[in-house]
Structures are given as C-alpha cells and as structure tokens.
Design an enzyme around this catalytic site. Structure first.
Site: not given
Length: 374
Positions: A116, A202, A230
């Site tokens: 992001t 992740y 995550k």
C-alpha cells in the site's frame, strides 16, 4: 532551510546507517556461503552492540522496546500510504499528517513501505529513510513495522538489519515472488530473516503467485521471533491457524469483521483505515457489529475496484490529504469511479474520514500527475 525536526531525523538516519556499517565491517570477508544460524546471530549481535545492546537474545528495538508479544497484541495496523511531491519525491509533511491522523484514530501499528505504501516503487535508501523517520518521530506512540521483505534473500537480510538498526519494532516479510522457490527454499529464506527481530510473515498468493501452505507456516511459527501471519487466503485458513495458537491478521478489509469475531484473528492489517481509522478501530475493538461492517463495505469495495493502492491514492487526493501525484505504473481512477467514490465517502460522512475539511476536492483528469521518472 531544513526544519529542525527534519534535521534531527536526517542526522539520526545517517548516524544509524554509520552505526550499522561499523557493526558489520568486522564481518567483512566472510564466505558468501556463510548462512548458518550462528553466523546470522553474530551479524545481529554486531548490529545490536552498535546500538548499546549486550545480548542478541534479549534485543528489542531501543526506539520503543516492543517485544514479540507486544506486536501480537495489536488489533489494528494500518498499511500507511506514502504521499509524493510533484517531483515524485516523498512528501514528508503530508506523510506526517497522515500518520498523526492514524494515531488520533487509535491505530496501534503502521506498516511502512508495504504494498500500500509502494515500497515496491522505492529505492532501499528511500525505504530505510522512511522507516527511520517514522520510528524517530512516532516510535513512542505506535508500533513501527517495516516492510523489509524481498524476493532476494540477500536484500531481505540487508534491509531487515538496517530497518532494526534505525528503530523499527518488527519486520514484515514476504515469500519470494517471481523467483519462486521450493518449500525448502521458502523455509531457508524466512530462516535467514527471522533471527533479527519480531517478524510478521505475509502470505498473499495473488501477488506472489505462490501460497505459503500451513505445513510451512507451522514450522515458521516455532521460531521465537515469529509474531504471526498477515493472511490473505481467507477466514477458513485463518481459523485453521488460530485454532492451533498461531496469531493472524487478515489482509482483507472486507473480511476483517468476521476474521476477528468468527475466525479468531487478532485483527487486521488494513488499507481502509487510512481513510477511516476511528471506524476501523471501532470495528476491531468494540465487539461484533454487523451494521458497522455493512456500512463500511461500500468504501472497502470501492478502494479495491482496481488493484491496491490505486483506489487509496485516488481517495487521498480527493480528500485533499495528499497531492494528486502517482508513480507509474499506478494511475488514478477514471472520472466515473471518482464520482462513485465521492458519493460513498459523502454518505459515510467526511467527519469520519481523514479529510481536513467539510468538502471533497473536485479533481479533473488534468489535475493528476503521473510520473515515469522520479
């Protein structure tokens, strides 16, 4: 002239980098194949001693003192946006404002330079600078999780040691993308970085094209620095982990409510919280609330109409929280999508967003700057 707090941050980053170089210089000349845990521990100890630590096993970030357990407890972590100036450089003033709004909204952690935050479009110098800047100014208020993963193990190790040297509390580590490897290779890759400090693994196969299966994740979870995962493969996967004691954050905003209250996730690593941090905190902290979930879903779905972070970048420009500057290959939403997003945000209530005023900025296509070089 450079503002005083910018001078402090720059000096800190330079000193930290010099400290890291000093600590690792003694290790120069080691064999390129030196990848044993003892040797990695020696490298970590050199970095820690440079910061004043004496025992690598007891090391935590001296900026804040975060432990693995502290990282595990964070329910709402924002994958923070990186705003830009018209010349393409990082807009630190706008970035600081975004961070401060997250803290005001009750966010407990930040992912710095993640997908992001467009870490994939940053040089490593920019990346480490932004981690250092965030840790220096805000490390006593919020957990700083630096995205120091890479598809190159060497780069991941180097960036991770630098990230911890400049004050991050934890690292976000991804499995090698494009340079896909075997299961043994995935274990070796994560093994090379886990020794350095608290780590969130992740798993996002939609971007890496390779799932980290549970059999590997359970092995990684045995490492004392493993804080959790995550996980973007859905709530059934998350429940399979949490039932066996593995801490999870969902990476899917639209599934966050059910992940938290039905699948056992500790919380979410969120994109939407960039825009509505207070509402996302309420969603994660105040108990089951299907009405709030359903109220937020239109915004969540709009933000992900096109690949992240295109929607978020467009929204921040519309909210006048960032200049309408895009580093290619990202381009803004088209006018019809912007109009749809404006309607959604107005219906939600701008007072619930990070907007500095009562109106959205009326942007035309010509107002956006897309950069192919920066």
């Amino acid at each position: 002239p450079i503002p005083p707090h910018r001078r402090t941050t720059m000096a800190f980053a330079m000193a930290s980098s010099a400290c890291f170089a000093t600590g690792t210089a003694a290790l120069a000349g080691r064999s390129s194949s030196s990848n044993t845990r003892a040797q990695r521990s020696a490298r970590r100890t050199a970095t820690v001693q440079c910061k004043g630590g004496n025992n690598a096993k007891d090391w935590v970030s001296k900026m804040r003192g975060a432990t693995v357990d502290a990282v595990k407890a964070a329910r709402l972590i924002t994958a923070i946006k990186t705003p830009y100036l018209p010349n393409g450089k990082v807009d630190l003033a706008a970035y600081d404002s975004l961070v401060e709004k997250q803290i005001e909204g009750g966010v407990e952690g930040l992912i710095v330079g993640g997908t992001t935050g467009e870490g994939q479009l940053m040089s490593w110098d920019e990346h480490i600078m932004l981690i250092a800047h965030t840790a220096k100014l805000y490390g006593d208020k919020v957990l700083i999780v630096g995205n120091t993963g890479s598809n190159s193990t060497r780069e991941a190790v180097h960036a991770t040691t630098q990230g911890f040297a400049v004050g991050m509390d934890a690292a976000l580590q991804i499995n090698p993308y494009y340079s896909k490897t075997s299961k043994a290779g995935i274990l070796a890759h994560f093994g090379a970085v886990l020794d350095y400090g608290p780590t969130i693994v992740y798993n996002v196969p939609a971007r890496t094209a390779q799932d980290i299966p549970p059999e590997i994740m359970f092995k990684l979870a045995e490492h004392p620095n493993f804080a959790g995962v995550k996980e973007c493969e859905g709530n059934a996967r998350i429940k399979g982990y949490t039932d066996k004691g593995v801490v999870c954050w969902t990476g899917n905003d639209d599934e966050a409510h059910d992940a938290r209250y039905s699948a056992g996730a500790v919380g979410v690593i969120s994109v939407t919280s960039n825009i509505v941090p207070g509402m996302m905190r309420q969603l994660m902290h105040d108990g089951e609330n299907p009405e709030l979930r359903d109220k937020l879903l239109p915004l969540m779905n709009w933000l992900f109409t096109e690949p992240n972070p295109i929607g978020l970048n467009t929204a921040c420009a519309m909210l006048d929280c960032a200049q309408p500057v895009f580093r290619l290959p990202y381009v803004p939403y088209a006018a019809d999508l912007r109009a749809k997003g404006a309607k959604i945000m107005l219906e939600l209530g701008l007072e619930h967003t990070i907007s500095p005023g009562p109106k959205l900025k009326d942007l035309e296509d010509k107002d956006f700057i897309t950069l192919e070089e920066w």
